[in-house]
Design a protein around this motif. Structure first.
Motif, PDB file in Angstrom:
ATOM      1  N   SER A  34       0.828  -1.209   0.000  1.00 57.58           N
ATOM      2  CA  SER A  34       0.000   0.000   0.000  1.00 57.58           C
ATOM      3  C   SER A  34       0.860   1.255   0.000  1.00 57.58           C
ATOM      4  O   SER A  34       0.568   2.224  -0.709  1.00 57.58           O
ATOM      5  N   ILE A  35       1.934   1.248   0.773  1.00 57.56           N
ATOM      6  CA  ILE A  35       2.826   2.405   0.795  1.00 57.56           C
ATOM      7  C   ILE A  35       3.521   2.582  -0.551  1.00 57.56           C
ATOM      8  O   ILE A  35       3.630   3.691  -1.080  1.00 57.56           O
ATOM      9  N   VAL A  36       4.001   1.468  -1.126  1.00 57.63           N
ATOM     10  CA  VAL A  36       4.670   1.548  -2.431  1.00 57.63           C
ATOM     11  C   VAL A  36       3.707   2.061  -3.505  1.00 57.63           C
ATOM     12  O   VAL A  36       4.045   2.933  -4.311  1.00 57.63           O
ATOM     13  N   VAL A  37       2.489   1.523  -3.517  1.00 58.70           N
ATOM     14  CA  VAL A  37       1.494   1.962  -4.499  1.00 58.70           C
ATOM     15  C   VAL A  37       1.134   3.421  -4.272  1.00 58.70           C
ATOM     16  O   VAL A  37       0.953   4.189  -5.229  1.00 58.70           O
ATOM     17  N   ALA A  38       1.029   3.839  -3.002  1.00 59.50           N
ATOM     18  CA  ALA A  38       0.718   5.243  -2.700  1.00 59.50           C
ATOM     19  C   ALA A  38       1.801   6.167  -3.233  1.00 59.50           C
ATOM     20  O   ALA A  38       1.519   7.189  -3.874  1.00 59.50           O
ATOM     21  N   LEU A  39       3.056   5.809  -2.959  1.00 60.96           N
ATOM     22  CA  LEU A  39       4.161   6.627  -3.463  1.00 60.96           C
ATOM     23  C   LEU A  39       4.218   6.592  -4.983  1.00 60.96           C
ATOM     24  O   LEU A  39       4.545   7.594  -5.626  1.00 60.96           O
ATOM     25  N   TYR A 400       3.935  -4.392  -7.625  1.00 64.97           N
ATOM     26  CA  TYR A 400       4.130  -4.441  -9.074  1.00 64.97           C
ATOM     27  C   TYR A 400       2.912  -5.066  -9.765  1.00 64.97           C
ATOM     28  O   TYR A 400       2.486  -4.611 -10.829  1.00 64.97           O
ATOM     29  N   TRP A 401       2.362  -6.096  -9.148  1.00 64.00           N
ATOM     30  CA  TRP A 401       1.154  -6.706  -9.717  1.00 64.00           C
ATOM     31  C   TRP A 401      -0.012  -5.720  -9.702  1.00 64.00           C
ATOM     32  O   TRP A 401      -0.793  -5.656 -10.641  1.00 64.00           O
ATOM     33  N   ILE A 427       6.595   2.690 -10.976  1.00 64.01           N
ATOM     34  CA  ILE A 427       7.258   2.675  -9.670  1.00 64.01           C
ATOM     35  C   ILE A 427       8.708   3.117  -9.866  1.00 64.01           C
ATOM     36  O   ILE A 427       9.477   2.426 -10.533  1.00 64.01           O
ATOM     37  N   SER A 428       9.058   4.242  -9.299  1.00 61.81           N
ATOM     38  CA  SER A 428      10.434   4.730  -9.386  1.00 61.81           C
ATOM     39  C   SER A 428      11.348   3.864  -8.520  1.00 61.81           C
ATOM     40  O   SER A 428      10.901   3.319  -7.492  1.00 61.81           O
ATOM     41  N   LEU A 432      11.187   1.600  -3.876  1.00 60.22           N
ATOM     42  CA  LEU A 432      11.338   0.226  -3.386  1.00 60.22           C
ATOM     43  C   LEU A 432      12.071   0.153  -2.041  1.00 60.22           C
ATOM     44  O   LEU A 432      11.594  -0.531  -1.120  1.00 60.22           O
ATOM     45  N   PRO A 433      13.219   0.824  -1.846  1.00 52.77           N
ATOM     46  CA  PRO A 433      13.863   0.785  -0.525  1.00 52.77           C
ATOM     47  C   PRO A 433      12.992   1.388   0.573  1.00 52.77           C
ATOM     48  O   PRO A 433      13.063   0.940   1.719  1.00 52.77           O
ATOM     49  N   VAL A 434      12.180   2.397   0.227  1.00 59.97           N
ATOM     50  CA  VAL A 434      11.300   3.014   1.228  1.00 59.97           C
ATOM     51  C   VAL A 434      10.272   2.004   1.719  1.00 59.97           C
ATOM     52  O   VAL A 434      10.040   1.849   2.927  1.00 59.97           O
ATOM     53  N   GLY A 435       9.633   1.297   0.766  1.00 58.95           N
ATOM     54  CA  GLY A 435       8.653   0.279   1.158  1.00 58.95           C
ATOM     55  C   GLY A 435       9.275  -0.837   1.965  1.00 58.95           C
ATOM     56  O   GLY A 435       8.700  -1.320   2.960  1.00 58.95           O
ATOM     57  N   LEU A 436      10.504  -1.273   1.573  1.00 56.83           N
ATOM     58  CA  LEU A 436      11.195  -2.336   2.308  1.00 56.83           C
ATOM     59  C   LEU A 436      11.591  -1.868   3.706  1.00 56.83           C
ATOM     60  O   LEU A 436      11.516  -2.627   4.682  1.00 56.83           O
TER      61      LEU A 436
END
Length: 466
Positions: A34-39, A400-401, A427-428, A432-436
């Protein structure tokens, strides 16, 4: 104990509790996704809005026009000084202001028709300006460049599209009469409208279209034979149907003066131009555009120009408003992701606390064998961090999906227009590191309480009970 030992023990425990581990990983995965998709939403919208603003509205440009008349215009003397008028002296003064990267005078003329190779095209807006300043204002040339001759013109890419050919139209009518399917004919016509006609270094005949308000009709003015010395580059990521409607052209100020004089003469000097918007010493213009070296200096330069009693217009406030709206969107999506991670952290706390209760004998034996409190805490913290890491990696895959599914759904519901950007959301790499990081931090923070509780387990009591 070494870090490798902690990792091995944590991994063994996660494999033993497959169902609980899978549920915890899924909770963290949904939150981090959700955070990755939001960003990604925010980044995609920000990229799209900046691309559109850079094409339509440039935040580092200032448009200057004559100011509004005050007491000076009420004196009744037509020869009285009017300090609010845009003059050559004020333009030269503005040119010397700090942070002014480029300056160009502009006279806007509308409604022109041109002929080239028996094809007819249209120009909605024609700008008389210093052609050598076009690259400074972001107009990239696909072919050619400015010329010193006055009888030349630079066309936008859209002005070369959608030319009307009478012979081709007649052949289409014959094809339709011979039984050609109407949908196929319309599709073929639409495809041909998006094809740019090669006009570089060709001669065109430019004719003003003058509207007669008293008669309610439109008449053709004096034709001007011109040479096309430049074609602007096609804007990237903009659909062809949008580009085709942006039919603009640029000529020199001297040619603009001739066109304006011919139009006024044909129209009886009605309302094509006004004395307040024309300069007798430098040609014809009704506005001045200024390119600032950085958008942060726009407000400062705007205040200086206003002191000359001129009207100033910028697009900076539009960009600020759009950025504030994007921040709200990011906060909403990010808040949803943080809430889901919070729920996932509760599940981790419950799972690890249950694991502490189930592993009391193991903890007691480790303490008897000499394990200290720090080692017990580290074992549970590493186990929680492993849950966060696995959940974060799964969340990245899930995000990604989700983005791929949204792109597919949007393209299915609204097919991409020719020339438009196919990828809507992306997705920039920095996301990815932020979500992880959020996923791992959720695991680590959720494991603090179970780790402390495990370290406080009494060894002898745990062994006796089990």
């Amino acid at each position: 104990m070494r870090f490798r030992d902690y990792m091995r023990l944590g991994w063994d425990q996660l494999k033993r509790r497959v169902v609980v581990t899978a549920l915890c990983i899924m909770g963290i995965a949904i939150g981090s996704a959700s955070i990755v998709v939001a960003l990604a939403f925010g980044e995609s919208i920000n990229h799209y809005s900046r691309m559109q603003m850079s094409f339509y509205l440039k935040s580092d440009e200032i448009t200057v026009r004559s100011g509004h008349g005050g007491d000076e215009s009420d004196s009744g003397d037509p020869n009285a000084a009017k300090p609010y008028v845009l003059t050559k002296a004020k333009i030269d003064l503005i040119r010397g202001f700090p942070h002014v990267k480029a300056l160009g005078t502009y006279q806007t003329l509308n409604n022109f028709q041109f002929l080239v190779d028996n094809k007819r095209g249209y120009i909605n807006s024609l700008y008389a300006t210093e052609l050598e300043t076009l690259p400074d204002f972001g107009f990239e040339l696909h072919q050619g460049g400015p010329s010193d001759q006055d009888n030349t013109i630079i066309l936008s890419y859209g002005a070369t599209m959608g030319l009307f050919d009478q012979q081709l139209q007649r052949s289409r009518q014959l094809q339709n009469g011979s039984g050609l399917d109407g949908a196929q004919a319309a599709k073929r016509l639409e495809d041909q409208m998006y094809i740019a006609y090669p006009m570089y270094q060709k001669q065109i005949v430019l004719t003003p279209q003058i509207y007669k308000p008293n008669l309610g009709t439109e008449e053709s003015g004096t034709p001007f034979p011109l040479r096309v010395v430049g074609i602007l580059k096609k804007p990237e990521g903009v659909p062809d149907d949008v580009v085709m409607n942006q039919k603009t052209a640029f000529v020199s100020p001297a040619l603009g003066q001739k066109l304006l004089d011919a139009m006024e003469q044909k129209n009886g000097k009605s309302s094509t131009g006004s004395a307040a918007n024309r300069s007798t010493s430098s040609g014809t213009y009704n506005e001045v555009k200024i390119k600032v070296d950085d958008s942060s200096h726009v407000k400062e330069l705007e205040q200086w120009i206003k002191k000359l009693k001129l009207s100033v217009e910028t697009n900076l406030y539009r960009e600020e408003r759009m950025q504030s709206e994007l921040v709200i969107i990011r906060l909403i999506f990010g808040g949803v992701g943080v809430f889901i991670l919070f729920v996932a952290s509760i599940s981790i706390i419950v799972a690890m606390t249950m694991s502490t209760y189930q592993r009391r004998r193991q903890i007691g034996i480790m303490k008897v064998l000499g394990a200290n409190l720090r080692q017990i805490r580290n074992m549970f913290m590493v186990e929680s961090a492993l849950l966060g890491l696995l959940g974060g990696m799964t969340g990245i895959l899930l995000s990604y999906w989700v983005i791929w599914g949204i792109n597919i759904a949007v393209m299915k519901l609204a097919p991409a227009r020719p020339g438009a950007q196919q990828e809507i959301l992306f997705i920039s790499p920095w996301i990815l590191p932020v979500g992880l990081f959020f996923a791992i931090m959720t695991g680590v923070l959720s494991g603090i309480y179970p780790a402390v509780k495990a370290s406080r387990t009494d060894a002898l009591t745990a062994i006796k009970r089990d």
